[in-house]
Scaffold this active site. Structure first.
Site, PDB file in Angstrom:
ATOM      1  N   SER A  19     -14.554   9.438  -2.468  1.00 11.36           N
ATOM      2  CA  SER A  19     -13.757   9.837  -3.626  1.00 11.36           C
ATOM      3  C   SER A  19     -14.273  11.204  -4.043  1.00 11.36           C
ATOM      4  O   SER A  19     -15.399  11.580  -3.687  1.00 11.36           O
ATOM      5  CB  SER A  19     -13.996   8.834  -4.749  1.00 11.36           C
ATOM      6  OG  SER A  19     -13.576   9.345  -5.983  1.00 11.36           O
TER       7      SER A  19
ATOM      8  N   TYR B 163     -19.582   3.134 -10.437  1.00 15.48           N
ATOM      9  CA  TYR B 163     -18.681   3.483  -9.328  1.00 15.48           C
ATOM     10  C   TYR B 163     -19.118   4.791  -8.678  1.00 15.48           C
ATOM     11  O   TYR B 163     -19.235   4.895  -7.448  1.00 15.48           O
ATOM     12  CB  TYR B 163     -17.259   3.604  -9.877  1.00 15.48           C
ATOM     13  CG  TYR B 163     -16.232   4.055  -8.858  1.00 15.48           C
ATOM     14  CD1 TYR B 163     -15.769   3.176  -7.881  1.00 15.48           C
ATOM     15  CD2 TYR B 163     -15.729   5.356  -8.878  1.00 15.48           C
ATOM     16  CE1 TYR B 163     -14.823   3.586  -6.943  1.00 15.48           C
ATOM     17  CE2 TYR B 163     -14.778   5.765  -7.946  1.00 15.48           C
ATOM     18  CZ  TYR B 163     -14.324   4.889  -6.986  1.00 15.48           C
ATOM     19  OH  TYR B 163     -13.399   5.286  -6.060  1.00 15.48           O
TER      20      TYR B 163
HETATM   21  N1  LIG Z   1      -6.938   4.927  -6.390  1.00 17.78           N
HETATM   22  C1  LIG Z   1      -7.726   5.956  -6.614  1.00 17.78           C
HETATM   23  O1  LIG Z   1      -7.527   6.737  -7.574  1.00 17.78           O
HETATM   24  C2  LIG Z   1      -8.874   6.247  -5.663  1.00 17.78           C
HETATM   25  C3  LIG Z   1      -9.446   7.529  -5.696  1.00 17.78           C
HETATM   26  C4  LIG Z   1     -10.495   7.822  -4.839  1.00 17.78           C
HETATM   27  C5  LIG Z   1     -10.973   6.853  -3.966  1.00 17.78           C
HETATM   28  N2  LIG Z   1     -10.402   5.607  -3.968  1.00 17.78           N
HETATM   29  C6  LIG Z   1     -10.981   4.617  -3.044  1.00 17.78           C
HETATM   30  O2  LIG Z   1      -9.968   4.147  -2.184  1.00 17.78           O
HETATM   31  C7  LIG Z   1     -10.296   2.835  -1.735  1.00 17.78           C
HETATM   32  C8  LIG Z   1      -9.054   1.959  -1.828  1.00 17.78           C
HETATM   33  O3  LIG Z   1      -8.620   1.883  -3.168  1.00 17.78           O
HETATM   34  P1  LIG Z   1      -7.068   1.821  -3.570  1.00 17.78           P
HETATM   35  O4  LIG Z   1      -6.790   3.025  -4.386  1.00 17.78           O
HETATM   36  O5  LIG Z   1      -6.221   1.532  -2.420  1.00 17.78           O
HETATM   37  O6  LIG Z   1      -7.122   0.590  -4.609  1.00 17.78           O
HETATM   38  P2  LIG Z   1      -6.542  -0.911  -4.503  1.00 17.78           P
HETATM   39  O7  LIG Z   1      -5.079  -0.875  -4.319  1.00 17.78           O
HETATM   40  O8  LIG Z   1      -7.125  -1.616  -5.687  1.00 17.78           O
HETATM   41  O9  LIG Z   1      -7.180  -1.479  -3.146  1.00 17.78           O
HETATM   42  C9  LIG Z   1      -8.508  -1.892  -3.046  1.00 17.78           C
HETATM   43  C10 LIG Z   1      -8.635  -2.775  -1.832  1.00 17.78           C
HETATM   44  O10 LIG Z   1     -10.017  -3.150  -1.684  1.00 17.78           O
HETATM   45  C11 LIG Z   1     -10.054  -4.549  -1.508  1.00 17.78           C
HETATM   46  N3  LIG Z   1     -11.340  -5.138  -1.855  1.00 17.78           N
HETATM   47  C12 LIG Z   1     -12.021  -5.127  -3.024  1.00 17.78           C
HETATM   48  N4  LIG Z   1     -13.168  -5.824  -2.907  1.00 17.78           N
HETATM   49  C13 LIG Z   1     -13.211  -6.286  -1.624  1.00 17.78           C
HETATM   50  C14 LIG Z   1     -14.125  -7.077  -0.881  1.00 17.78           C
HETATM   51  N5  LIG Z   1     -15.249  -7.562  -1.435  1.00 17.78           N
HETATM   52  N6  LIG Z   1     -13.858  -7.328   0.427  1.00 17.78           N
HETATM   53  C15 LIG Z   1     -12.728  -6.865   1.007  1.00 17.78           C
HETATM   54  N7  LIG Z   1     -11.803  -6.155   0.346  1.00 17.78           N
HETATM   55  C16 LIG Z   1     -12.042  -5.873  -0.958  1.00 17.78           C
HETATM   56  C17 LIG Z   1      -8.935  -5.067  -2.400  1.00 17.78           C
HETATM   57  O11 LIG Z   1      -8.650  -6.432  -2.072  1.00 17.78           O
HETATM   58  P3  LIG Z   1      -7.991  -7.460  -3.136  1.00 17.78           P
HETATM   59  O12 LIG Z   1      -6.512  -7.183  -3.109  1.00 17.78           O
HETATM   60  O13 LIG Z   1      -8.358  -8.796  -2.603  1.00 17.78           O
HETATM   61  O14 LIG Z   1      -8.604  -7.160  -4.481  1.00 17.78           O
HETATM   62  C18 LIG Z   1      -7.841  -4.087  -1.988  1.00 17.78           C
HETATM   63  O15 LIG Z   1      -7.310  -4.417  -0.746  1.00 17.78           O
HETATM   64  C19 LIG Z   1     -11.468   2.362  -2.609  1.00 17.78           C
HETATM   65  O16 LIG Z   1     -12.666   2.444  -1.868  1.00 17.78           O
HETATM   66  C20 LIG Z   1     -11.485   3.367  -3.742  1.00 17.78           C
HETATM   67  O17 LIG Z   1     -12.777   3.550  -4.261  1.00 17.78           O
HETATM   68  C21 LIG Z   1      -9.369   5.289  -4.786  1.00 17.78           C
END
Ligand SMILES: NC(=O)c1ccc[n+]([C@@H]2O[C@H](COP(=O)([O-])OP(=O)(O)OC[C@H]3O[C@@H](n4cnc5c(N)ncnc54)[C@H](OP(=O)(O)O)[C@@H]3O)[C@@H](O)[C@H]2O)c1
Length: 283
Positions: free
Chosen positions: A138, A151
């Site tokens: 991120s 985080y």
């Molecule tokens: N959205 C943003 O603004 C942003 C910005 C920078 C970086 N990121 C990074 O991008 C990545 C994906 O996030 P996203 O934006 O796509 O959010 P998201 O839609 O909330 O997706 C998160 C994913 O991680 C899974 N997860 C959480 N805990 C887990 C575990 N213990 N084992 C396996 N899977 C698990 C969730 O599964 P469940 O559905 O079961 O909860 C979901 O599939 C993350 O690492 C986040 O830090 C996001």
């Protein structure tokens, strides 16, 4: 030869789009998720488009879950070309209100989950003398953000780990790439876990309100879509002259540009104006 990819956290957002994007581009993709009840949508698209996707259960918090799933894939494919460490969530709250157990749980997923998956694929990648590990970090892996210390610390740890193992793995043909998105319009913000000790009469509640408003307002023009991040991940994997870091989004580019060009003190002031005074990251 078909390339084999594993994606963690494929139930939604970036992981979901990345699994689809890899499969649409010829990768046999193991779209893993901790709760298979959430696989309906990706299954439907897989069937409709006849995509080379296999959905498997994998919870990055548990060594047995990670090892079992990776072993299953190796038994089936005899190789793994790409690992995308995507699973993660945000624990929000002031450090004072976050318990040590909550902080450990944040690291269990965002940091140790990544370590488990990497350790799972390394023996086969080293043996095959090839592999790409993509860590979804991120912009918060490079700069601090108030009320997100847990985080941010987990993403800084991911960045430090990645930069340290990259030279360690170079002679075995294994590449380690970081993806640094800014705000992404996924379910990430709905899935934020607030520190259990936070309450509306917390001394941090006015700051919390401002930070959430700051992020919500940046969801407009400057945020990226999960598809854009997935596209960047795909391009990074197929890029012959791989970069080490891929920044995604106008907001992330602006933040990191300012980070590079400002003193620590000036940058702190700029971040305060951007987020707390709500002037935005792109001005
Ligand atoms: N959205 C943003 O603004 C942003 C910005 C920078 C970086 N990121 C990074 O991008 C990545 C994906 O996030 P996203 O934006 O796509 O959010 P998201 O839609 O909330 O997706 C998160 C994913 O991680 C899974 N997860 C959480 N805990 C887990 C575990 N213990 N084992 C396996 N899977 C698990 C969730 O599964 P469940 O559905 O079961 O909860 C979901 O599939 C993350 O690492 C986040 O830090 C996001």
């Amino acid at each position: 030869m078909t390339r084999i990819a594993i994606v963690t956290g494929s139930s939604s957002g970036i992981g979901y789009e990345t699994s689809l994007s890899l499969a649409r581009n010829g990768f046999k993709t193991y779209a893993t998720m901790r709760n298979l009840d959430k696989s309906k949508m990706i299954n439907e698209i897989k069937d409709k488009e006849k995509l080379p996707i296999q959905i498997l259960e994998l919870d990055v918090d548990y060594e047995q879950s990670v090892n079992q799933t990776i072993k299953h894939i190796i038994d089936e494919e005899k190789k793994i070309d790409v690992l995308i460490n995507n699973a993660g969530y945000d624990l929000a709250g002031s450090l004072e209100e976050i318990s040590i157990d909550e902080l450990k749980a944040q690291f269990e997923t965002n940091f140790f989950g990544v370590v488990r998956a990497i350790k799972g694929v390394l023996p086969i990648m080293r043996e095959q003398n090839y592999g790409i590990i993509v860590n979804v970090s991120s912009v918060g892996g490079k700069v601090g953000i108030p009320l997100n210390s847990a985080y941010i610390a987990s993403k800084f740890a991911m960045e430090g780990l990645s930069d340290s193992i990259r030279p360690e793995l170079q002679e075995f043909g294994i590449k380690v790439i970081l993806i640094e998105p800014g705000v992404v319009r996924s379910s990430f913000f709905e899935n934020v876990k607030m520190a259990k000790n936070f309450s509306p009469d917390s001394p941090y509640s006015s700051l919390t309100q401002k930070i959430f408003t700051g992020f919500t307002s940046s969801m407009g023009d400057t945020a990226s879509s999960p598809k854009e991040v997935a596209q960047t991940i795909l391009s990074a994997i197929i890029d012959d002259n791989k970069e080490i870091r891929y920044v995604v989004g106008k907001d992330a580019n602006s933040i990191l540009e300012n980070r590079k060009n400002m003193s620590d003190k000036d940058f702190d002031g700029w971040m305060k104006e951007s987020l707390i005074d709500q002037k935005g990251f792109v001005r």
